[in-house]
Scaffold this active site. Structure first.
Site, PDB file in Angstrom:
ATOM      1  N   HIS A 116      -9.813  -1.761   2.556  1.00 54.63           N
ATOM      2  CA  HIS A 116     -11.006  -2.435   3.082  1.00 54.63           C
ATOM      3  C   HIS A 116     -10.703  -3.906   3.343  1.00 54.63           C
ATOM      4  O   HIS A 116     -11.063  -4.450   4.390  1.00 54.63           O
ATOM      5  CB  HIS A 116     -12.173  -2.364   2.082  1.00 54.63           C
ATOM      6  CG  HIS A 116     -12.726  -1.017   1.845  1.00 54.63           C
ATOM      7  ND1 HIS A 116     -12.965  -0.532   0.579  1.00 54.63           N
ATOM      8  CD2 HIS A 116     -13.129  -0.039   2.695  1.00 54.63           C
ATOM      9  CE1 HIS A 116     -13.480   0.682   0.657  1.00 54.63           C
ATOM     10  NE2 HIS A 116     -13.583   1.003   1.929  1.00 54.63           N
ATOM     11  N   LYS A 127     -26.724   9.421  -2.203  1.00 50.02           N
ATOM     12  CA  LYS A 127     -25.729   9.034  -3.198  1.00 50.02           C
ATOM     13  C   LYS A 127     -26.177   7.864  -4.066  1.00 50.02           C
ATOM     14  O   LYS A 127     -25.397   7.346  -4.839  1.00 50.02           O
ATOM     15  CB  LYS A 127     -24.419   8.629  -2.505  1.00 50.02           C
ATOM     16  CG  LYS A 127     -23.743   9.732  -1.742  1.00 50.02           C
ATOM     17  CD  LYS A 127     -22.468   9.210  -1.113  1.00 50.02           C
ATOM     18  CE  LYS A 127     -21.748  10.263  -0.326  1.00 50.02           C
ATOM     19  NZ  LYS A 127     -20.529   9.730   0.288  1.00 50.02           N
ATOM     20  N   ARG A 162      -8.457   5.659   9.051  1.00 51.72           N
ATOM     21  CA  ARG A 162      -7.238   5.977   8.306  1.00 51.72           C
ATOM     22  C   ARG A 162      -6.479   7.131   8.939  1.00 51.72           C
ATOM     23  O   ARG A 162      -5.272   7.193   8.867  1.00 51.72           O
ATOM     24  CB  ARG A 162      -7.579   6.336   6.861  1.00 51.72           C
ATOM     25  CG  ARG A 162      -8.016   5.154   6.042  1.00 51.72           C
ATOM     26  CD  ARG A 162      -8.399   5.574   4.682  1.00 51.72           C
ATOM     27  NE  ARG A 162      -9.572   6.446   4.804  1.00 51.72           N
ATOM     28  CZ  ARG A 162     -10.285   6.922   3.814  1.00 51.72           C
ATOM     29  NH1 ARG A 162      -9.940   6.651   2.581  1.00 51.72           N
ATOM     30  NH2 ARG A 162     -11.334   7.669   4.021  1.00 51.72           N
ATOM     31  N   SER A 198     -11.803   4.707  -1.769  1.00 51.27           N
ATOM     32  CA  SER A 198     -12.561   4.407  -2.984  1.00 51.27           C
ATOM     33  C   SER A 198     -12.579   5.614  -3.920  1.00 51.27           C
ATOM     34  O   SER A 198     -12.489   5.462  -5.139  1.00 51.27           O
ATOM     35  CB  SER A 198     -13.987   3.993  -2.626  1.00 51.27           C
ATOM     36  OG  SER A 198     -13.985   2.785  -1.906  1.00 51.27           O
TER      37      SER A 198
END
Length: 165
Positions: free
Chosen positions: A17, A41, A92, A130
């Site tokens: 990040h 979440k 990514r 993460s």
């Protein structure tokens, strides 16, 4: 003034990040790193949204045109409120592209003035996420290659408190 937003969950912020933040910061007058609150979440994160904002602020303290914020609104609306012209999204893998492209098109429909800029991850961070950091922290692994040094202790303490609690 050109303002961009880098949205995400950042639970916790990783070196991947931070790499995207540093690269995007040179492209805009102001970059807002925005912790997005996902209603599904909200109670499952390692850190609260407010804690994540504080961690990000610590990590980007030396980047004068970068700030951290939090939002529970749609990102297209948040961008309108902040007068941002661009969303920054890190990629990514090819699999990220499909989801991000779909979101970019939806955001553009909701806010026609909003562009999305895709930044490919630097090779050394393509595997960093993460979720992976949290799994490693759960087992007490060394985090210095994955998380900014300013917050390693925070991640370890939070994980320790979860194990003890």
């Amino acid at each position: 003034m050109k303002t961009a937003i880098y949205p995400g969950s950042f639970d916790p912020i990783t070196l991947g990040h931070l790499n995207i933040i540093k690269r995007a910061a040179v492209c805009f007058d102001k970059l807002i790193v925005c912790v997005m609150v996902n209603s599904e979440k909200v109670n499952r994160g390692l850190f609260t949204p407010e804690e994540r904002v504080e961690l990000i602020r610590r990590v980007v303290a030396k980047l004068p045109n970068v700030e951290a914020d939090c939002s529970s609104t749609l990102i297209a609306e948040y961008a309108r409120q902040k007068r941002a012209c661009t969303l920054v999204k890190g990629l990514r893998a090819v699999s990220d592209y499909e989801n991000e492209l779909q979101m970019a098109l939806i955001n553009r429909k909701l806010n026609p003035r909003l562009e999305t800029m895709f930044l490919p991850s630097s090779a050394k961070y393509t595997y960093v996420s993460s979720s992976m950091v949290k799994e490693m922290a759960r087992y007490g692994a060394e985090l210095s290659d994955f998380v900014p040094r300013e917050i390693i202790g925070d991640v370890q303490r939070k994980m320790d408190s979860r194990r003890d609690g």
